[in-house]
Design an enzyme around this catalytic site. Sequence first.
Site, PDB file in Angstrom:
ATOM      1  N   HIS A 283       0.833  -1.206   0.000  1.00 44.17           N
ATOM      2  CA  HIS A 283       0.000   0.000   0.000  1.00 44.17           C
ATOM      3  C   HIS A 283       0.862   1.249   0.000  1.00 44.17           C
ATOM      4  O   HIS A 283       1.895   1.331   0.663  1.00 44.17           O
ATOM      5  CB  HIS A 283      -1.030   0.001   1.131  1.00 44.17           C
ATOM      6  N   ASP A 295       6.072   1.252   7.186  1.00 44.29           N
ATOM      7  CA  ASP A 295       4.671   0.952   6.873  1.00 44.29           C
ATOM      8  C   ASP A 295       4.115   2.018   5.939  1.00 44.29           C
ATOM      9  O   ASP A 295       3.651   3.054   6.399  1.00 44.29           O
ATOM     10  CB  ASP A 295       3.867   0.899   8.172  1.00 44.29           C
ATOM     11  N   GLU A 329      -4.984   1.887   2.346  1.00 46.51           N
ATOM     12  CA  GLU A 329      -5.118   0.671   3.159  1.00 46.51           C
ATOM     13  C   GLU A 329      -5.387   1.023   4.608  1.00 46.51           C
ATOM     14  O   GLU A 329      -6.171   0.362   5.285  1.00 46.51           O
ATOM     15  CB  GLU A 329      -3.834  -0.164   3.040  1.00 46.51           C
ATOM     16  N   GLU A 330      -4.736   2.076   5.084  1.00 50.06           N
ATOM     17  CA  GLU A 330      -4.763   2.381   6.514  1.00 50.06           C
ATOM     18  C   GLU A 330      -6.139   2.791   7.016  1.00 50.06           C
ATOM     19  O   GLU A 330      -6.466   2.567   8.173  1.00 50.06           O
ATOM     20  CB  GLU A 330      -3.761   3.506   6.824  1.00 50.06           C
ATOM     21  N   ASP A 357       3.308  -6.107   3.539  1.00 53.39           N
ATOM     22  CA  ASP A 357       2.806  -5.050   4.422  1.00 53.39           C
ATOM     23  C   ASP A 357       3.049  -5.416   5.874  1.00 53.39           C
ATOM     24  O   ASP A 357       2.135  -5.483   6.684  1.00 53.39           O
ATOM     25  CB  ASP A 357       1.309  -4.805   4.175  1.00 53.39           C
ATOM     26  N   HIS A 428       2.818   2.842  12.853  1.00 52.80           N
ATOM     27  CA  HIS A 428       1.855   3.901  13.169  1.00 52.80           C
ATOM     28  C   HIS A 428       2.392   4.900  14.193  1.00 52.80           C
ATOM     29  O   HIS A 428       1.615   5.503  14.944  1.00 52.80           O
ATOM     30  CB  HIS A 428       0.537   3.313  13.669  1.00 52.80           C
TER      31      HIS A 428
END
Length: 472
Positions: A283, A295, A329-330, A357, A428
């Site tokens: 992503h 990420d 995606e998130e 991912d 994150h």
Amino acid sequence: MKVMAAAVFPLFFAIETLAPRVSRAADWTDQDLATAAALRDQALSGTQAFDHVSSLVTEVGPRFAGSAEDAAAVRWAVNKLGNLGFERVRSQDVLVPHWVRGSASLSILTPYPQPLEAVALGGSVGTPDEGIEAPVLAVASLDALNALEPNAANGKIVFIDQRMPRTRDVSGYASTVGIRVQGPSIAANLGAVALVIRSVGTSPDRVAHTGSLVYRTDAPRIPAFAVSNPDADVLARQIKGGKPVRLRVRSTSRELPPAWSANVIGEIAGTDRASEIVLLGAHLDSWDLGHGAIDDGAGVAIVTEAARLISKLNRKPSRTIRVVLFANEEFGLSGAREYAKVAGDEIARHVIAMEADLGQGPVWKIESRVDPQALPAVAQIQTVLSSLNIEPGNNDVGGGSDLRPLREAGVPVLDLALDATTYFDLHHTANDTLTQVDPKTLDQSVAAYAVAAWMAATKQGDFGRLAEDARK
């Protein structure tokens, strides 16, 4: 100087003749297997994957869905795939939600005042301008929250103090992430005015972990925050002291109208079975706190470089290898759902799908969800990868979030499990930066994905289709 794959075929022909003859005869020629081994070793000797990540985070940086940086990432990806020689490079428009974080603050007012390091959870509503002040109700887990009596949290700020365990796979995250996703609505239905959770992450640093929540339609929307592990410890100790604890929270988070983003697609064309597709996904979007290097900049680099290495071979794959860099995606799988919707009847021509991912790796296990009759082929792929310390896994893996719509349509998936031991220290958070990426670890992951993609694209038969009960 890198050794070209064609030059090492004789050496690997000798090595790979030791592989099981039955599987080889059914699925791959000796030359296919020699090429796979050559790809593996070429990647281990050095790839351009780190350069791809560096380019993304330097030229774009964080790229949250709906933002100007998200649009810049789409332009970056189209240019990158084109410059690397991919064919049929294109973007596929995707409408995405647009949430803006704003600022957030969280402080203990009593008994011992001090500020705590906190972030708003993704999708959270904001607070009134003056913030919210209320006593704290602490619970140890989501189960404990669910067990409370109705109205138990009336007028209070709920604090869920559930620590995420560190694991090599995603099981630690899976066992904890519900506090972030479900916690706000459960607390709201109990009368809470706000929710605070211990970060769903393993970092001992003073960084808080964001990520999406899901508001239920049958619950009020209350603001929700995550605090760093050290600050959660401070809050827990004050609560344990027995004196009433009172918090003040404030957030300017808000939701804007949806915006346009895009999936970015590029291909390495196949030969005699070019209409059949082996999909490599990652992503393109990221959260807004760090730079998105782990990420999922690492995943973007892994699948892009794996396909690029295959494109440079003297022998071309039978099937088309398609790289898809998914939008959003998130914050809701917008790109994955749009890709499957647009693909329509073409989904039947997707032979298998893989996604990167879970950071940079290394890959440590190969798992799948394929027709059981294709398991000997998965075992043969693992045999070629075994020198990379990659173990065999099971046949009930999900395959990655962006692959869910394809899997639900019956597309088999192959999962090259990336080592997540330290991934959730960064995931994150503001610490998701290029300094966390190790080029050699990235190269090992590229080697694994290149081998798996090449072998999937040259396999004589396919991997079947998933039965209805295996699609969820």
